[in-house]
Design a protein around this motif. Structure first.
Motif, short mmCIF file in Angstrom:
data_model
loop_
_atom_site.label_atom_id
_atom_site.label_comp_id
_atom_site.label_asym_id
_atom_site.label_seq_id
_atom_site.Cartn_x
_atom_site.Cartn_y
_atom_site.Cartn_z
N GLY A 2 0.82 -1.21 0.00
CA GLY A 2 0.00 0.00 0.00
C GLY A 2 0.85 1.26 0.00
N ARG A 3 1.88 1.29 0.85
CA ARG A 3 2.76 2.47 0.89
C ARG A 3 3.47 2.67 -0.46
N HIS A 4 3.94 1.57 -1.04
CA HIS A 4 4.65 1.66 -2.32
C HIS A 4 3.72 2.14 -3.44
N LEU A 5 2.56 1.52 -3.54
CA LEU A 5 1.65 1.83 -4.65
C LEU A 5 0.98 3.19 -4.49
N LEU A 6 0.82 3.65 -3.25
CA LEU A 6 0.19 4.95 -3.04
C LEU A 6 0.99 6.06 -3.71
N ARG A 7 2.30 5.95 -3.70
CA ARG A 7 3.13 6.95 -4.39
C ARG A 7 2.78 7.02 -5.88
N TRP A 8 2.63 5.86 -6.49
CA TRP A 8 2.30 5.82 -7.92
C TRP A 8 0.90 6.35 -8.17
N THR A 9 -0.02 6.04 -7.27
CA THR A 9 -1.38 6.55 -7.41
C THR A 9 -1.38 8.07 -7.35
N LEU A 10 -0.68 8.63 -6.39
CA LEU A 10 -0.62 10.09 -6.26
C LEU A 10 0.08 10.73 -7.45
N LEU A 11 1.16 10.11 -7.91
CA LEU A 11 1.86 10.62 -9.10
C LEU A 11 0.92 10.62 -10.31
N SER A 12 0.12 9.59 -10.42
CA SER A 12 -0.80 9.51 -11.56
C SER A 12 -1.78 10.67 -11.58
N LEU A 13 -2.18 11.12 -10.40
CA LEU A 13 -3.14 12.23 -10.33
C LEU A 13 -2.54 13.52 -10.87
N VAL A 14 -1.22 13.66 -10.78
CA VAL A 14 -0.53 14.83 -11.32
C VAL A 14 -0.67 14.86 -12.84
N LEU A 15 -0.83 13.70 -13.45
CA LEU A 15 -1.03 13.62 -14.90
C LEU A 15 -2.52 13.65 -15.26
N VAL A 16 -3.31 12.86 -14.58
CA VAL A 16 -4.72 12.66 -14.95
C VAL A 16 -5.55 13.93 -14.78
N VAL A 17 -5.44 14.56 -13.63
CA VAL A 17 -6.33 15.69 -13.33
C VAL A 17 -6.08 16.89 -14.26
N PRO A 18 -4.84 17.39 -14.38
CA PRO A 18 -4.65 18.52 -15.30
C PRO A 18 -4.98 18.18 -16.75
N ALA A 19 -4.61 16.98 -17.19
CA ALA A 19 -4.91 16.60 -18.57
C ALA A 19 -6.43 16.51 -18.77
N GLY A 20 -7.13 15.95 -17.81
CA GLY A 20 -8.59 15.86 -17.91
C GLY A 20 -9.24 17.24 -17.97
N LEU A 21 -8.74 18.15 -17.15
CA LEU A 21 -9.28 19.52 -17.16
C LEU A 21 -8.99 20.22 -18.48
N LEU A 22 -7.81 19.97 -19.03
CA LEU A 22 -7.48 20.57 -20.34
C LEU A 22 -8.41 20.04 -21.43
N MET A 23 -8.64 18.73 -21.44
CA MET A 23 -9.55 18.17 -22.44
C MET A 23 -10.97 18.70 -22.24
N PHE A 24 -11.40 18.80 -20.99
CA PHE A 24 -12.72 19.34 -20.69
C PHE A 24 -12.85 20.76 -21.21
N SER A 25 -11.78 21.55 -21.08
CA SER A 25 -11.83 22.95 -21.49
C SER A 25 -12.14 23.12 -22.97
N ALA A 26 -11.79 22.14 -23.78
CA ALA A 26 -12.01 22.25 -25.22
C ALA A 26 -13.49 22.26 -25.59
N HIS A 27 -14.29 21.51 -24.83
CA HIS A 27 -15.73 21.39 -25.15
C HIS A 27 -16.55 21.17 -23.88
N PRO A 28 -16.53 22.10 -22.94
CA PRO A 28 -17.21 21.85 -21.66
C PRO A 28 -18.72 21.62 -21.79
N SER A 29 -19.37 22.36 -22.65
CA SER A 29 -20.82 22.19 -22.80
C SER A 29 -21.15 20.81 -23.37
N ASP A 30 -20.35 20.37 -24.33
CA ASP A 30 -20.57 19.04 -24.91
C ASP A 30 -20.38 17.96 -23.86
N PHE A 31 -19.30 18.09 -23.07
CA PHE A 31 -19.04 17.08 -22.04
C PHE A 31 -20.15 17.05 -21.00
#
Length: 161
Positions: free
Chosen positions: A64-93
């Motif tokens: 759990g301690r080992h994998l939690l680091r990877w999970t948190l690191l993934s959020l640094v990629l997923v969240v900003p990228a998701g928000l950027l994609m959302f910004s392109a067509h927010p009404s459609d999404f």
């Protein structure tokens, strides 16, 4: 594309315009989002599979301690990228039931993880290595796996809805 309020502001922003018009902008951001999800779901799935009884020789707490680091690191990629994609067509999404379902499922996955860590995981020392995790841990793991598979499915279906 003239929306009102916050959605209109997002849709008309320079960032949203760059996401819509840059030849490689959206695809690169989408790749970053997918790589982040691979890290996120991969780390979560490895932990969930341990809770389901695979790899009993591995310490649940150390894993759990080992994998939690990877999970948190993934959020640094997923969240900003998701928000950027959302910004392109927010009404459609926001008008797409599949996207809304994806958001609800992400919320469910997060709530499941919070409940697991607040309750079941507190007793992990008792079933850390070699022991069978309790039924509650297995239930949380199953909910987690199925929820993340559903999130991935919704994300993929967005291209077709």
């Amino acid at each position: 594309m003239q929306s009102q309020g916050a959605l209109g502001w997002i849709e008309q922003s320079a960032l949203a315009e760059a996401m819509r018009t840059g030849l490689w902008t959206y695809p690169i951001v989408e790749i970053v989002h997918i790589v982040g999800f691979v890290l996120l779901v991969g780390s979560v799935a490895m932990f969930d599979l341990r809770l389901l009884g695979l790899g009993k020789a591995l310490s649940v707490q150390a894993l759990g301690r080992h994998l939690l680091r990877w999970t948190l690191l993934s959020l640094v990629l997923v969240v900003p990228a998701g928000l950027l994609m959302f910004s392109a067509h927010p009404s459609d999404f926001l008008g797409n039931p599949v996207f809304l379902l994806k958001l609800v499922l992400i919320l469910l996955a997060g709530l499941n993880a919070l409940l697991f860590h607040a309750r079941v995981y507190r007793g992990a020392a008792e079933w850390d290595v070699g022991a069978e995790p309790p039924a509650a841990a297995k239930s949380h793991a199953l909910v987690s796996l199925f929820t993340w598979i559903a999130v991935i499915s919704c994300g993929r279906l967005l291209a077709y809805t």
